[in-house]
Design a protein around this motif. Structure first.
Motif, short mmCIF file in Angstrom:
data_model
loop_
_atom_site.label_atom_id
_atom_site.label_comp_id
_atom_site.label_asym_id
_atom_site.label_seq_id
_atom_site.Cartn_x
_atom_site.Cartn_y
_atom_site.Cartn_z
N LEU A 21 5.13 7.90 23.96
CA LEU A 21 6.74 8.36 23.76
C LEU A 21 7.01 9.52 24.56
CD1 LEU A 21 6.85 7.89 19.96
CD2 LEU A 21 7.71 6.38 21.81
N ARG A 22 5.99 10.18 25.29
CA ARG A 22 6.08 11.71 25.88
C ARG A 22 6.60 12.57 24.94
NH1 ARG A 22 8.33 9.06 31.53
NH2 ARG A 22 6.26 8.07 32.17
N ALA A 23 6.03 12.67 23.99
CA ALA A 23 6.31 13.69 22.93
C ALA A 23 4.97 14.57 22.35
CB ALA A 23 6.99 13.05 21.83
N ASP A 24 5.46 15.71 21.83
CA ASP A 24 4.15 16.35 21.48
C ASP A 24 3.72 15.72 20.19
OD1 ASP A 24 2.97 19.19 21.67
OD2 ASP A 24 3.45 19.05 19.44
N GLN A 36 10.56 8.44 9.95
CA GLN A 36 11.06 7.90 11.27
C GLN A 36 10.07 6.87 11.84
OE1 GLN A 36 12.28 11.26 13.34
NE2 GLN A 36 14.07 11.37 11.97
N ILE A 37 8.81 7.25 11.59
CA ILE A 37 7.83 6.45 12.30
C ILE A 37 6.98 5.96 11.11
CG2 ILE A 37 5.67 6.38 13.84
CD1 ILE A 37 7.19 8.34 15.65
N PRO A 38 6.62 4.63 11.30
CA PRO A 38 5.76 4.12 10.03
C PRO A 38 4.30 4.21 10.45
CG PRO A 38 6.51 2.41 11.41
CD PRO A 38 7.31 3.54 11.85
N ALA A 39 3.80 4.68 9.57
CA ALA A 39 2.17 5.04 9.68
C ALA A 39 1.20 4.90 8.43
CB ALA A 39 1.98 6.50 10.17
N VAL A 40 0.09 4.68 8.55
CA VAL A 40 -0.98 4.67 7.68
C VAL A 40 -1.85 5.77 7.77
CG1 VAL A 40 -2.66 3.11 6.61
CG2 VAL A 40 -0.91 2.20 7.61
N VAL A 55 8.33 -3.08 19.08
CA VAL A 55 9.60 -3.46 18.79
C VAL A 55 10.46 -2.26 19.57
CG1 VAL A 55 11.47 -3.34 16.94
CG2 VAL A 55 9.38 -4.51 16.76
N GLN A 56 9.90 -1.08 19.36
CA GLN A 56 10.61 0.05 19.72
C GLN A 56 10.61 0.15 21.33
OE1 GLN A 56 12.43 2.26 18.00
NE2 GLN A 56 11.40 0.72 16.30
#
Length: 73
Positions: A21-24, A36-40, A55-56
């Motif tokens: 995503l080129r994010a920190d 905003q982001i699903p995670a386990v 999907v994104q």
């Protein structure tokens, strides 16, 4: 993680998603905390479903994936 590698895995790590995503890393973790982001959570690490990343990125699920089997039913 490259998009070609997404076909082989079910989950990605926060650093992999950050690079994609080129994010920190902190931005990704904040998005996870905000829902905003699903995670386990596995121990001290977060895992993000590769299906969500596909999907994104507007990529089709691989033909042999479990998601394709569920959608076909």
């Amino acid at each position: 993680m490259k998009t070609e590698e997404m076909n082989e895995r079910l989950f990605a790590t926060v650093p992999e998603v950050s690079r994609l995503l080129r994010a920190d890393d902190r931005t990704v973790r904040r998005a996870i905390a905000d829902g905003q982001i699903p995670a386990v959570r596995l121990g001290a690490t977060w895992r993000i479903p590769v299906a969500w990343l596909r999907v994104q990125a507007l990529l089709e699920p691989p033909a042999d994936s479990l998601e394709a089997d569920v959608d076909a039913a």
